[in-house]
Design an enzyme around this catalytic site. Structure first.
Site, PDB file in Angstrom:
ATOM      1  N   TRP A 155       0.822  -1.217   0.000  1.00 50.91           N
ATOM      2  CA  TRP A 155       0.000   0.000   0.000  1.00 50.91           C
ATOM      3  C   TRP A 155       0.854   1.265   0.000  1.00 50.91           C
ATOM      4  CZ3 TRP A 155      -5.034   1.787   0.003  1.00 50.91           C
ATOM      5  CH2 TRP A 155      -5.217   3.091   0.483  1.00 50.91           C
ATOM      6  N   ASN A 163       0.242   5.687  -0.077  1.00 51.49           N
ATOM      7  CA  ASN A 163      -0.654   6.836  -0.242  1.00 51.49           C
ATOM      8  C   ASN A 163       0.122   8.149  -0.245  1.00 51.49           C
ATOM      9  OD1 ASN A 163      -0.928   5.876   2.646  1.00 51.49           O
ATOM     10  ND2 ASN A 163      -2.257   7.623   2.907  1.00 51.49           N
ATOM     11  N   ASP A 164      -0.232   9.115   0.571  1.00 51.36           N
ATOM     12  CA  ASP A 164       0.212  10.509   0.402  1.00 51.36           C
ATOM     13  C   ASP A 164       1.720  10.691   0.166  1.00 51.36           C
ATOM     14  OD1 ASP A 164      -2.246  10.340   1.619  1.00 51.36           O
ATOM     15  OD2 ASP A 164      -1.696  11.524   3.365  1.00 51.36           O
ATOM     16  N   TRP A 223       2.159   9.312  10.262  1.00 53.50           N
ATOM     17  CA  TRP A 223       1.299   9.840   9.210  1.00 53.50           C
ATOM     18  C   TRP A 223       1.929  11.067   8.547  1.00 53.50           C
ATOM     19  CZ3 TRP A 223      -4.678   9.443  10.465  1.00 53.50           C
ATOM     20  CH2 TRP A 223      -5.043   8.102  10.402  1.00 53.50           C
ATOM     21  N   SER A 224       1.134  11.712   7.710  1.00 53.25           N
ATOM     22  CA  SER A 224       1.694  12.694   6.778  1.00 53.25           C
ATOM     23  C   SER A 224       2.315  13.924   7.430  1.00 53.25           C
ATOM     24  CB  SER A 224       0.624  13.132   5.784  1.00 53.25           C
ATOM     25  OG  SER A 224       0.388  12.077   4.899  1.00 53.25           O
ATOM     26  N   ARG A 232      -4.077  16.892  12.090  1.00 52.90           N
ATOM     27  CA  ARG A 232      -2.923  16.235  11.455  1.00 52.90           C
ATOM     28  C   ARG A 232      -2.381  16.978  10.226  1.00 52.90           C
ATOM     29  NH1 ARG A 232      -7.441  12.806  10.758  1.00 52.90           N
ATOM     30  NH2 ARG A 232      -8.099  12.514   8.605  1.00 52.90           N
ATOM     31  N   ASP A 233      -1.261  16.462   9.743  1.00 50.32           N
ATOM     32  CA  ASP A 233      -0.633  16.827   8.471  1.00 50.32           C
ATOM     33  C   ASP A 233      -0.032  18.242   8.464  1.00 50.32           C
ATOM     34  OD1 ASP A 233      -1.728  14.366   7.859  1.00 50.32           O
ATOM     35  OD2 ASP A 233      -3.421  15.192   6.732  1.00 50.32           O
ATOM     36  N   GLU A 246      -7.512  17.530   5.341  1.00 53.71           N
ATOM     37  CA  GLU A 246      -6.293  16.742   5.366  1.00 53.71           C
ATOM     38  C   GLU A 246      -5.237  17.416   4.476  1.00 53.71           C
ATOM     39  OE1 GLU A 246      -7.494  12.265   6.119  1.00 53.71           O
ATOM     40  OE2 GLU A 246      -8.212  12.907   4.156  1.00 53.71           O
TER      41      GLU A 246
HETATM   42  N1  DQQ Z   1      -3.395  10.133   4.917  1.00 53.58           N
HETATM   43  C1  DQQ Z   1      -2.562  10.131   6.072  1.00 53.58           C
HETATM   44  C2  DQQ Z   1      -3.088  11.217   6.951  1.00 53.58           C
HETATM   45  C3  DQQ Z   1      -3.774  12.090   5.990  1.00 53.58           C
HETATM   46  C4  DQQ Z   1      -4.403  11.140   5.046  1.00 53.58           C
HETATM   47  C5  DQQ Z   1      -2.560   8.757   6.673  1.00 53.58           C
HETATM   48  C6  DQQ Z   1      -4.765  11.768   3.721  1.00 53.58           C
HETATM   49  O1  DQQ Z   1      -2.051  11.859   7.659  1.00 53.58           O
HETATM   50  O2  DQQ Z   1      -4.702  12.941   6.613  1.00 53.58           O
HETATM   51  O3  DQQ Z   1      -1.944   7.857   5.811  1.00 53.58           O
HETATM   52  O4  DQQ Z   1      -4.824  10.824   2.713  1.00 53.58           O
END
Ligand code: DQQ
Length: 601
Positions: free
Chosen positions: A52, A54-55, A115-116, A179-180, A234
């Site tokens: 997997w 993602n960001d 996380w991000s 977050r982020d 996000e």
């Molecule tokens: N993905 C992360 C978060 C964020 C989200 C977790 C956005 O930090 O808010 O994998 O896709």
């Protein structure tokens, strides 16, 4: 510079001496077999070898090297706890080498996941990372990490600050809605600022923090931006764009020729608004309303999320990465063994109108262009198709521009057609009109049973023409159990003075389209059953009753980018011309972390 070359040489030798290069190359027949088993893996879009993704996170250019960190699950093709920051490096944003994970859950402040977050390069060329840790109680807290060795251009090891977390959820904010953190910007008052995404009482927001030293952060009285009736904000991004040039700007730049972009990811899309930032008052005043609905500006009107930009000081430009998720089922992802990829990096700047951003694939993509097919001045009568033959249609970069000779005959726009996505669904590629649908059929079979149509329609409005751009996935696969949403957007161009241009990057299961020289981007994921590899074709088409003319069309077969743990940085460096007179390093030593590098991903 000598240190940089030594470091590069070390890493190459690590990779080469592990013998991974040979393993990656494999025999031709093995790679053909692999392609057949994995028809949806991409050739020039960034993917991890498995699992997997993602960001994009922590993007930066440091000591001659581009860094892409990204959210990654080392254990599965699905999202779960235990997300790490995977790390890859590149000289050219095209070819990538995977390194060890930069951040893994390990401490009470990030034990459930890392996380991000974002990177900031502090004065004196000192990179730092701010990221969200999911702590032992599933609270979202903001943490700081610094490189173990700043002289390593690959920034292979990161040290978490012992006093993490440096920011905890403020009173009134649920601990799972915080977050982020963004890249920080620095004001003439000597303070650093960041925003953190949040949500409360149905209001999405960018909470502003300030710091004198990057360790101690205090929350500003009011958020920098809020928006009602959205999901959680996000991956916010906040950056300046120049009003008088296409050059990028460092995130801290603030002068009279600047506008600011506030971007946030919510309701499954990346929305943005342009506006004016007043640092003294801590206010961002948007030029237009952001509503979280269809008239809003989006970075991409298809499948594209959690994007992040950074300033590339090497080429004075701002670059954007975005995560493109799958459109197939969870079971499919498990069977494929992977999920998610990064859109091709885009340069991003302010349009001359000052009203929207322009995005365009970074120029380095041209290094992958192989055989070219060019067509000039070709008439496309109503109901016709024209095959762009003799190219690798599953892996191609196509640019085409259409002229409409009798615009005044375009059909009338109905003022009730306000939502472009709905309009594209109602008037999909099989619904004939007057001017349109015309455009490209990507990843199509010869009998067109499978096809993804990227097309335009032109309508006559009250005192202007309206151009609609659509991406129709409804016939993209003979399989039913995949998301086939039809995407669409209005394209703000005047077809009386401009050609209607389309650039489309096709790469096995991703189709990234740029309309009007980058004014509208639509990305889609498709899973054809028959239109794969050599069986895939690409056509131009016109199903409107009025003829259109292709002013020019250029298509390039695309080479495979070198993305993997076994690529030699030396050979990547040697193939690049942008380094000018600098010499590429020669292989000298073999560092001890060789095996870890190979096995990390
Ligand atoms: N993905 C992360 C978060 C964020 C989200 C977790 C956005 O930090 O808010 O994998 O896709």
């Amino acid at each position: 510079m000598a240190t940089l070359f030594l470091a590069i040489a070390c890493l190459c030798c690590a990779l080469l001496s592990c013998g991974i290069g040979a393993e990656l190359e494999g025999s031709q027949s093995r790679s053909i077999a692999a392609a057949r088993e994995q028809p949806y893996r991409t050739s020039y879009h960034f993917q991890s070898p498995r699992n997997w993704l993602n960001d994009p996170n922590g993007l930066m250019y440091y000591k001659g090297v581009y860094h892409l960190f990204y959210q990654y699950n080392p254990h599965s093709a699905l999202f779960s706890n235990g997300i790490v920051w995977a790390h890859s490096v590149s000289y050219d944003l095209v070819n990538w080498v995977h390194l060890n994970h930069a951040l893994e859950p390990s401490e009470p402040f990030d034990v459930k996941s890392c996380w991000s977050g974002s990177a900031t390069i502090l004065p004196g060329s000192r990179p730092v990372i701010l990221y969200t840790g999911i702590d032992a109680n599933y609270r979202q807290v903001q943490n700081l990490a610094i490189p173990k060795n700043e002289s390593d251009p690959f920034l292979q090891e990161w040290v978490k600050f012992s006093q993490n977390p440096i920011i905890v959820p403020p009173i009134g904010i649920e601990p799972d809605n915080f977050r982020d953190p963004t890249t920080a910007w620095w004001g003439p008052d000597g303070k650093w600022r960041i925003i953190v995404g949040s949500w409360r009482d149905n209001i999405g927001m960018a909470i502003l923090y300030q710091s004198d030293d990057f360790f101690h952060w205090s929350k500003s009285e009011h958020p920098l931006f809020t928006l009602s009736n959205t999901s959680m904000w996000e991956c916010p991004d906040f950056f300046p764009v120049s009003t008088d040039s296409t050059n990028g700007m460092d995130t801290s730049t603030l002068n009279p020729s600047t506008k600011h972009v506030m971007k946030a990811s919510f309701n499954s899309h990346d929305y943005y608004v342009l506006g004016t930032y007043n640092l003294e008052l801590e206010r961002f005043s948007p030029d237009d309303d952001l509503k979280g609905a269809s008239p809003d500006l989006r970075l991409d009107y298809g499948k594209y999320y959690a994007s992040k930009s950074f300033f590339d000081s090497a080429k004075n430009r701002r670059i954007l990465f975005g995560w493109v998720n799958e459109s197939d089922s969870t079971e499919d992802d498990i069977a494929k063994g992977w999920s998610g990829l990064q859109a091709f990096p885009r340069e991003i700047w302010l349009d001359r109108s000052g009203k929207q951003l322009i995005q365009w694939p970074v120029e380095e993509i041209k290094t992958l262009r192989d055989k070219n097919i060019g067509v000039k001045s070709l008439g496309l009568d109503g109901g016709s198709t024209y095959e762009v033959s003799n190219i690798t249609a599953s892996q191609v970069d196509v640019e085409v521009a259409f002229e409409l000779p009798k615009l005044e005959e375009a059909e009338l726009m109905d003022p009730n057609w306000v939502d472009p996505q709905i309009l594209c669904s109602e008037k999909n590629a099989s619904v004939g009109g007057m001017y349109g649908p015309f455009g490209l059929l990507a990843l199509a079979t010869k009998d067109l049973r499978e096809q993804t149509a990227i097309f335009f329609r032109v309508f006559r409005g009250h005192n202007r023409y309206i151009v609609l751009m659509c991406s129709d996935q409804s016939r993209s696969s003979l399989r039913n159990e995949i998301d086939k949403t039809i995407y669409g957007a209005f394209l703000d161009i005047d077809p009386q003075v401009e050609k209607i241009s389309l650039r489309t990057l096709i790469d096995h299961s991703i189709i990234e389209s740029f309309g009007g020289e980058g004014k509208v981007c639509i990305t889609s994921r498709v899973y054809p059953v028959l239109a794969i590899d050599e069986a895939a074709r690409v056509y131009t088409f016109n199903y409107g009753t009025l003829s259109v003319r292709i002013e020019r069309l250029d298509a390039w077969s695309m080479r495979k980018a070198r993305i993997g743990p076994g690529e030699s940085l030396v050979s990547q460096c040697e193939n690049l011309s942008f380094r000018g007179s600098e010499e590429c390093p020669s292989c000298a030593a073999s560092p001890s972390h060789c095996e870890e590098s190979a096995s990390a991903i």
